[in-house]
Scaffold this active site. Structure first.
Site, PDB file in Angstrom:
ATOM      1  N   GLY A 147       0.805  -1.213   0.000  1.00 52.59           N
ATOM      2  CA  GLY A 147       0.000   0.000   0.000  1.00 52.59           C
ATOM      3  C   GLY A 147       0.838   1.263   0.000  1.00 52.59           C
ATOM      4  O   GLY A 147       0.479   2.260  -0.646  1.00 52.59           O
ATOM      5  N   HIS A 169     -10.748  19.893  46.268  1.00 53.21           N
ATOM      6  CA  HIS A 169      -9.535  19.111  46.510  1.00 53.21           C
ATOM      7  C   HIS A 169      -9.824  17.611  46.510  1.00 53.21           C
ATOM      8  O   HIS A 169      -9.405  16.880  47.397  1.00 53.21           O
ATOM      9  CB  HIS A 169      -8.865  19.537  47.807  1.00 53.21           C
ATOM     10  CG  HIS A 169      -8.539  21.005  47.843  1.00 53.21           C
ATOM     11  ND1 HIS A 169      -7.707  21.601  46.927  1.00 53.21           N
ATOM     12  CD2 HIS A 169      -8.967  21.996  48.678  1.00 53.21           C
ATOM     13  CE1 HIS A 169      -7.617  22.900  47.203  1.00 53.21           C
ATOM     14  NE2 HIS A 169      -8.375  23.163  48.253  1.00 53.21           N
ATOM     15  N   LYS A 184      17.888  -0.357  16.905  1.00 50.05           N
ATOM     16  CA  LYS A 184      19.067  -0.996  17.495  1.00 50.05           C
ATOM     17  C   LYS A 184      20.350  -0.453  16.860  1.00 50.05           C
ATOM     18  O   LYS A 184      21.371  -0.270  17.535  1.00 50.05           O
ATOM     19  CB  LYS A 184      18.978  -2.515  17.293  1.00 50.05           C
ATOM     20  CG  LYS A 184      20.213  -3.304  17.730  1.00 50.05           C
ATOM     21  CD  LYS A 184      20.039  -4.777  17.380  1.00 50.05           C
ATOM     22  CE  LYS A 184      21.328  -5.573  17.606  1.00 50.05           C
ATOM     23  NZ  LYS A 184      21.654  -5.742  19.033  1.00 50.05           N
ATOM     24  N   ASN A 214      -9.477   9.217  57.304  1.00 48.30           N
ATOM     25  CA  ASN A 214     -10.607   8.540  57.936  1.00 48.30           C
ATOM     26  C   ASN A 214     -11.897   9.294  57.610  1.00 48.30           C
ATOM     27  O   ASN A 214     -12.026  10.448  57.984  1.00 48.30           O
ATOM     28  CB  ASN A 214     -10.426   8.506  59.458  1.00 48.30           C
ATOM     29  CG  ASN A 214      -9.317   7.610  59.917  1.00 48.30           C
ATOM     30  OD1 ASN A 214      -9.232   6.470  59.487  1.00 48.30           O
ATOM     31  ND2 ASN A 214      -8.476   8.089  60.823  1.00 48.30           N
ATOM     32  N   ASP A 262     -16.027   6.609  71.705  1.00 46.55           N
ATOM     33  CA  ASP A 262     -16.091   8.066  71.835  1.00 46.55           C
ATOM     34  C   ASP A 262     -16.755   8.729  70.633  1.00 46.55           C
ATOM     35  O   ASP A 262     -17.453   9.741  70.767  1.00 46.55           O
ATOM     36  CB  ASP A 262     -14.700   8.654  72.085  1.00 46.55           C
ATOM     37  CG  ASP A 262     -13.657   8.206  71.068  1.00 46.55           C
ATOM     38  OD1 ASP A 262     -13.997   7.416  70.156  1.00 46.55           O
ATOM     39  OD2 ASP A 262     -12.483   8.628  71.189  1.00 46.55           O
ATOM     40  N   GLY A 280     -15.452  28.316  44.405  1.00 45.40           N
ATOM     41  CA  GLY A 280     -14.260  27.937  43.670  1.00 45.40           C
ATOM     42  C   GLY A 280     -14.114  26.446  43.463  1.00 45.40           C
ATOM     43  O   GLY A 280     -13.051  25.969  43.047  1.00 45.40           O
ATOM     44  N   ARG A 310       1.410 -11.091   4.865  1.00 42.38           N
ATOM     45  CA  ARG A 310       1.944 -11.253   6.222  1.00 42.38           C
ATOM     46  C   ARG A 310       3.475 -11.296   6.223  1.00 42.38           C
ATOM     47  O   ARG A 310       4.103 -10.925   7.208  1.00 42.38           O
ATOM     48  CB  ARG A 310       1.400 -12.533   6.863  1.00 42.38           C
ATOM     49  CG  ARG A 310      -0.071 -12.447   7.246  1.00 42.38           C
ATOM     50  CD  ARG A 310      -0.478 -13.652   8.059  1.00 42.38           C
ATOM     51  NE  ARG A 310      -1.833 -13.523   8.567  1.00 42.38           N
ATOM     52  CZ  ARG A 310      -2.295 -14.155   9.635  1.00 42.38           C
ATOM     53  NH1 ARG A 310      -1.490 -14.979  10.292  1.00 42.38           N
ATOM     54  NH2 ARG A 310      -3.522 -13.990  10.043  1.00 42.38           N
ATOM     55  N   PHE A 313     -14.209   0.735  60.750  1.00 42.26           N
ATOM     56  CA  PHE A 313     -14.817   0.555  62.070  1.00 42.26           C
ATOM     57  C   PHE A 313     -14.374   1.645  63.047  1.00 42.26           C
ATOM     58  O   PHE A 313     -13.361   2.317  62.860  1.00 42.26           O
ATOM     59  CB  PHE A 313     -14.507  -0.833  62.635  1.00 42.26           C
ATOM     60  CG  PHE A 313     -13.051  -1.123  62.875  1.00 42.26           C
ATOM     61  CD1 PHE A 313     -12.303  -0.433  63.828  1.00 42.26           C
ATOM     62  CD2 PHE A 313     -12.404  -2.129  62.158  1.00 42.26           C
ATOM     63  CE1 PHE A 313     -10.972  -0.721  64.069  1.00 42.26           C
ATOM     64  CE2 PHE A 313     -11.061  -2.419  62.378  1.00 42.26           C
ATOM     65  CZ  PHE A 313     -10.351  -1.717  63.337  1.00 42.26           C
TER      66      PHE A 313
END
Length: 508
Positions: free
Chosen positions: A32, A271, A134, A412, A462, A300, A60, A457
């Site tokens: 081609g 962020h 190469k 967390n 608290d 923003g 090929r 968990f």
């Protein structure tokens, strides 16, 4: 002198070949490419004529021949090499121009079959380019049409190519082949989300250079994956100035969050964390609730939608500065309204599709971490009620919303939600109780009657006691702490509903 040209992408090829021919290079080519050059009136020697061996197996086997590869690989500085090819009547090949079959484009078609993929795996091309690269001190290797002009001008002027220039062209050739092989390997892996391959590479194309990275002293570029389509990388900039590194990070976070919801959803991101998030069948209401979740932080920020933006929503956004608006589309009147914002970037985004979308890659010193995406599908009806009180229908709905929101916020993570709206959030803290305090501070009076979700968990009771002080009525968390019993006891004592999901959603 000989130049071997065998390309799929023929951009700029005729001009390059014309300059080579004018500089007394014999043009050698295949099928081609040869036809393309002949049609342009250029003299071309077919590879088959040079090798005295016809193309085989439907093309090929063309350039896979000793006459071709000996001509490319012979070292000009070794006398025995020169003598050996001369004894066999082989001429050196001094320039190789090549690029490869469109494998990625072929397999990205919805109707592509395995046979189509296999037929578009180039064999001779990569071998030829590797051989030339190469031997780059002697052979000029061209794979990128953007290099044609300066190379053509240098040849026309009779100038020499410096070793550094040859080396860079060789690097590009090896990279071109490496990307090609990586794309094929990724395709052959199919839909597998396996992360434990013995060897793993990722193939990316540069989309653009960015002004700078997270900070002005850092350089940055944007890349797309060879087999992926859509996503923030491919978003259309409908209005506004070019995107920056942090713009892409924040816009991607917003898009990922809203894309996780089947319902009409709106998120405000700052962020990479959601500071406002809501779902509602009326988009304008969803936006207003998301904005009111933390109207101070929204300034923003980045707004993400998972439905086309309506004119009513665009009107509701008046008076608030946003850096980016990202959505799958916009009503014509909405876009007209939003384009009045000189500083706001407006993105049209499609969902990302590709074999690497199920993987998360993070560089670490000396290598990278790879994991599957946190996209587990969870059914809230299977969560375990661990307190004396069970959730109301409204609480369970809010807990499902809060739980989904929590997995998109940095650990967390604490999320407070009411009426499927984010009313408070604490993230990125070294301990969980501080995240609870931050979420309560942000939510203020809105915390009363809300539900709380925790990405992992609670190590102590608290946080539960602090939640009760803020008026929180229900808590959803993974469970799994050695002090789960203490947390459940505190919830019962304080008349709070608690559910265990059994699934953790850390996001570092």
């Amino acid at each position: 002198m000989k130049a071997l040209l065998s390309v799929y992408d023929k951009t700029g090829l005729t001009e390059l070949a014309r300059s080579l021919s004018a500089a007394d290079y014999e043009l050698v080519s295949t099928g081609g490419t040869a036809a393309h050059l002949s049609a342009a009136g250029l003299p071309v020697t077919q590879v088959a004529d040079l090798t005295s061996f016809p193309e085989m197996l439907d093309g090929r086997v063309k350039t896979l021949h000793p006459i071709i590869h000996a001509g490319i690989l012979a070292r000009r500085d070794i006398a025995s090499h020169r003598a050996e090819i001369a004894s066999r009547g082989i001429d050196t090949i001094d320039i190789v121009v090549g690029n490869l079959y469109p494998f990625a484009q072929t397999v990205s078609q919805e109707d592509a079959e395995l046979e189509d993929a296999l037929e578009n795996i180039d064999i001779g091309g990569p071998t030829m380019l590797r051989s030339a690269a190469k031997n780059f001190p002697s052979v000029l290797t061209l794979t990128d049409p953007s290099d044609y002009d300066w190379v053509r001008e240098r040849i026309s002027d009779g100038g020499e190519f410096e070793t550094a220039e040859r080396r860079e062209l060789a690097r590009k050739a090896f990279q071109h082949v490496a990307l090609y092989d990586t794309t094929i390997a990724r395709y052959l892996a199919g839909d597998s989300e396996q992360v434990s391959w013995p060897e793993l590479t990722f193939g990316y194309h540069r989309v653009s250079d960015l002004r700078y990275g997270e900070n002005p002293h850092q350089s940055a570029s944007l890349y797309s994956h060879a087999l992926s389509r859509g996503g923030i990388v491919s978003a259309k900039l409908l209005h506004g100035i070019d995107m920056s590194y942090t713009n892409y990070l924040d816009a991607d976070a917003a898009w990922r969050i809203v894309s996780d919801f089947a319902e009409t959803a709106v998120v405000v991101v700052k962020h990479t964390n959601a500071c406002g998030l809501a779902v509602h069948r009326d988009q304008q209401i969803a936006y207003s609730r998301a904005f009111e979740g933390d109207s101070v932080s929204a300034y923003g920020g980045i707004v993400g939608f998972n439905r086309p933006v309506t004119a009513d929503t665009a009107n509701a956004m008046r008076g608030v500065l946003y850096d980016i608006i990202a959505a799958p589309g916009y009503e014509a009147d909405a876009l007209k309204i939003l384009r009045r914002r000189r500083r706001t970037r407006i993105l049209e985004v499609e969902g990302a599709i590709g074999p690497c979308e199920g993987l998360e890659i993070r560089p670490v010193s000396g290598g990278a971490l790879v994991q599957s995406a946190d996209d587990i599908s969870e059914d809230p009806s299977t969560w375990k009620v661990v307190t004396q009180r069970a959730p109301t229908e409204a609480q369970l709905r809010d807990m499902a919303f809060a739980w989904k929101a929590a997995k998109h916020i940095k650990s967390n993570t604490i999320v407070l939600a009411k009426e499927e709206t984010l009313v408070g959030m604490g993230a990125g803290q070294p301990n969980r109780v501080t995240s609870v305090r931050l979420a309560l501070e942000i939510s203020g009076d809105k915390a009363n009657g809300s539900v709380m979700a925790s990405d992992a968990f609670f190590p102590f009771a608290d946080s539960i006691e602090l939640a009760a002080q803020g008026g929180i009525g229900a808590v959803v968390q993974p469970g799994g702490s050695i002090r789960d019993d203490e947390c459940v006891e505190a919830a019962n004592r304080l008349d709070i509903v608690m559910l265990f999901t059994g699934t953790r959603h850390f996001r570092h």
